[in-house]
Design a protein around this motif. Structure first.
Motif, short mmCIF file in Angstrom:
data_model
loop_
_atom_site.label_atom_id
_atom_site.label_comp_id
_atom_site.label_asym_id
_atom_site.label_seq_id
_atom_site.Cartn_x
_atom_site.Cartn_y
_atom_site.Cartn_z
N PHE A 157 0.83 -1.21 0.00
CA PHE A 157 0.00 0.00 0.00
C PHE A 157 0.86 1.27 0.00
CE2 PHE A 157 -2.74 -3.24 1.74
CZ PHE A 157 -3.99 -2.95 1.20
N LEU A 158 0.46 2.23 -0.83
CA LEU A 158 1.05 3.56 -0.82
C LEU A 158 -0.07 4.57 -0.62
CD1 LEU A 158 3.41 3.44 -3.98
CD2 LEU A 158 3.87 2.58 -1.67
N MET A 159 0.30 5.78 -0.19
CA MET A 159 -0.67 6.88 -0.09
C MET A 159 -0.21 8.00 -1.02
SD MET A 159 -1.93 9.08 3.24
CE MET A 159 -3.17 7.89 3.75
N PHE A 160 -1.17 8.59 -1.75
CA PHE A 160 -0.86 9.66 -2.71
C PHE A 160 -1.75 10.85 -2.42
CE2 PHE A 160 -1.58 11.50 -7.07
CZ PHE A 160 -0.32 12.05 -7.21
N ASP A 161 -1.13 12.04 -2.21
CA ASP A 161 -1.91 13.23 -1.84
C ASP A 161 -2.06 14.23 -2.99
OD1 ASP A 161 0.53 14.49 -2.12
OD2 ASP A 161 0.69 15.13 -0.03
N GLY A 162 -1.71 13.80 -4.20
CA GLY A 162 -1.82 14.70 -5.34
C GLY A 162 -0.48 14.99 -5.98
N ILE A 163 0.57 15.07 -5.14
CA ILE A 163 1.92 15.29 -5.67
C ILE A 163 2.97 14.42 -4.98
CG2 ILE A 163 1.50 17.67 -6.42
CD1 ILE A 163 2.94 18.61 -3.89
N HIS A 164 2.59 13.80 -3.88
CA HIS A 164 3.60 13.08 -3.08
C HIS A 164 3.09 11.69 -2.70
CE1 HIS A 164 6.99 12.62 -0.32
NE2 HIS A 164 6.13 12.19 0.59
N TYR A 165 4.02 10.71 -2.75
CA TYR A 165 3.73 9.34 -2.33
C TYR A 165 4.42 9.05 -0.99
CZ TYR A 165 2.10 8.25 -7.08
OH TYR A 165 1.42 8.23 -8.27
N ASP A 166 3.72 8.33 -0.12
CA ASP A 166 4.30 7.78 1.10
C ASP A 166 3.85 6.33 1.22
OD1 ASP A 166 5.76 9.93 2.44
OD2 ASP A 166 3.82 10.90 2.72
N PRO A 167 4.69 5.47 1.81
CA PRO A 167 4.28 4.07 2.00
C PRO A 167 3.43 3.91 3.25
CG PRO A 167 6.52 4.38 2.77
CD PRO A 167 6.09 5.70 2.20
N LEU A 168 2.61 2.86 3.28
CA LEU A 168 1.81 2.52 4.45
C LEU A 168 2.30 1.19 5.03
CD1 LEU A 168 -1.80 3.35 3.17
CD2 LEU A 168 -0.26 4.80 4.49
N TYR A 169 2.15 1.05 6.32
CA TYR A 169 2.53 -0.19 6.99
C TYR A 169 1.57 -0.45 8.14
CZ TYR A 169 4.64 2.75 10.64
OH TYR A 169 4.84 3.66 11.64
N LEU A 170 1.53 -1.70 8.58
CA LEU A 170 0.68 -2.07 9.70
C LEU A 170 1.52 -2.12 10.97
CD1 LEU A 170 -2.29 -3.03 10.29
CD2 LEU A 170 -1.34 -5.35 10.37
N GLU A 171 1.12 -1.31 11.95
CA GLU A 171 1.78 -1.29 13.26
C GLU A 171 0.99 -2.22 14.18
OE1 GLU A 171 4.44 -0.13 16.28
OE2 GLU A 171 4.47 0.60 14.21
N PRO A 172 1.51 -3.42 14.49
CA PRO A 172 0.78 -4.37 15.34
C PRO A 172 0.55 -3.82 16.74
CG PRO A 172 2.57 -5.46 14.17
CD PRO A 172 2.78 -3.98 14.02
N LEU A 173 -0.59 -4.10 17.30
CA LEU A 173 -0.91 -3.61 18.63
C LEU A 173 -0.12 -4.34 19.71
CD1 LEU A 173 -4.78 -3.17 18.40
CD2 LEU A 173 -2.99 -1.46 18.09
N ASP A 174 0.44 -5.51 19.36
CA ASP A 174 1.20 -6.27 20.36
C ASP A 174 2.68 -5.89 20.38
OD1 ASP A 174 2.15 -7.36 18.03
OD2 ASP A 174 1.43 -9.39 18.41
N GLY A 175 3.06 -4.86 19.59
CA GLY A 175 4.44 -4.39 19.60
C GLY A 175 5.40 -5.22 18.78
#
Length: 324
Positions: free
Chosen positions: A237-255
């Protein structure tokens, strides 16, 4: 005096703060959080809730009782990216100057480094900020495949090379009508470290790595899925705001270890990403590409919106823009 207990999470650890009170100021809290995370106060970003939203910590004198922070909250600490310094004006280059792609570094075979997805577990889908340096797409893809941010000057050339070689070998599917310029000109253009990646580059890299790339579009609150019709086993997964991309990741609740690669049949994470797109649009976490102002860093001309920037690049060959 009522106490406030907060759970604080950084990239490497988590702590419980139970020595705060309703009278603790935002400034005092920032100092504590900066010490824990080793992030300078002026670059500290605090998120909370689900999906995580940024909390305003700009009012130093405000007391916690007057903020949205409540006892029992989980605070996620991230570091804002450093502001990019405008590059110095460069003399105009002729269109014949870009080096042919054959002279570029041999591309790294990232497929050998793809991480196996970890076991599904409850967590929070989060954004990892990468530098806004014209190679954010390549930095983002590198992160989701490898789980870490690296210098784009190391990461981007290999991916640009992959794209140039793929396009150069297929004159039918990558014609001038598709690319918007002759095939050979496109290959020289994408190898320029000032050129931005987009849909064509996403499609090429999805096919090369054999992974579906789902892009969370915060402008339209939708997800564009590259490689969706290829039945790939994994999705990133990536996020796009119109001009910029950032990657997405899952932060587990168990650390446990973060997860960046997911089974393509994991509908739960896909639904989380869809909700993230809706939340981002509603809070206007995007750039209106028709209204934002750019400056050509070569000739210093001010341009309004994506269309003017494209027209300027087409008529002058200038590709180095900075957002104002």
């Amino acid at each position: 005096m009522a106490g406030i207990a907060l759970k604080v999470k950084t990239k490497t650890e988590q702590q419980i703060l139970n020595n705060l009170t309703q009278e603790t100021t935002v400034k005092e809290l920032k100092t504590i959080l900066s010490t824990i995370s080793k992030i300078p106060e002026n670059r500290l970003m605090v998120l909370s809730g689900y999906p995580p939203k940024s909390i305003d910590i700009s009012q130093d004198g405000v007391k916690l009782k007057d903020t949205q922070i409540k006892s029992g909250d989980i605070l996620i600490l991230e570091e804002k990216p450093e502001e990019q310094q405008p590059s110095k004006t460069q003399p105009q280059q002729s269109k014949s100057q870009p080096q042919p792609f054959k002279s570029q570094p041999t591309p790294v075979d990232y497929r050998a480094h793809v991480l196996e997805p970890t076991e599904n577990c409850p967590g929070i889908l989060m954004k990892q900020v990468v530098p806004a340096d014209n190679s954010c797409l390549f930095s983002s893809i590198h992160f989701v495949l490898n789980g870490k941010v690296e210098d784009s000057s190391v990461v981007a050339p290999s991916m640009r090379q992959i794209i140039a070689e793929t396009v150069a070998k297929d004159l039918i599917n990558y014609s001038e009508a598709i690319l918007g310029k002759p095939n050979d000109e496109y290959c020289a253009w994408i190898l320029d470290n000032n050129s931005w990646g987009g849909a064509i580059e996403l499609a090429v890299l999805s096919n090369y790595f054999g992974v579906e790339i789902a892009v969370v579009d915060t402008i339209n609150a939708i997800i564009n899925r590259f490689g969706e019709d290829q039945s790939y086993a994994h999705r990133v997964f990536l996020m796009f705001d119109g001009i910029h991309y950032d990657p997405l990741y899952l932060e587990p609740l168990d650390g446990s270890k973060i997860q960046t690669i997911f089974p393509s049949d994991d509908e739960r994470v896909l639904r989380d990403a869809e909700q993230l797109a809706i939340e981002a649009k509603s809070s206007r976490q995007y750039t209106d590409v028709n209204k934002f102002t750019l400056k050509c860093m070569i000739c210093n001309v001010m341009l309004k919106g994506q269309l003017q920037a494209q027209q300027h690049a087409s008529s002058t060959g200038h590709m180095n823009f900075g957002e104002v």
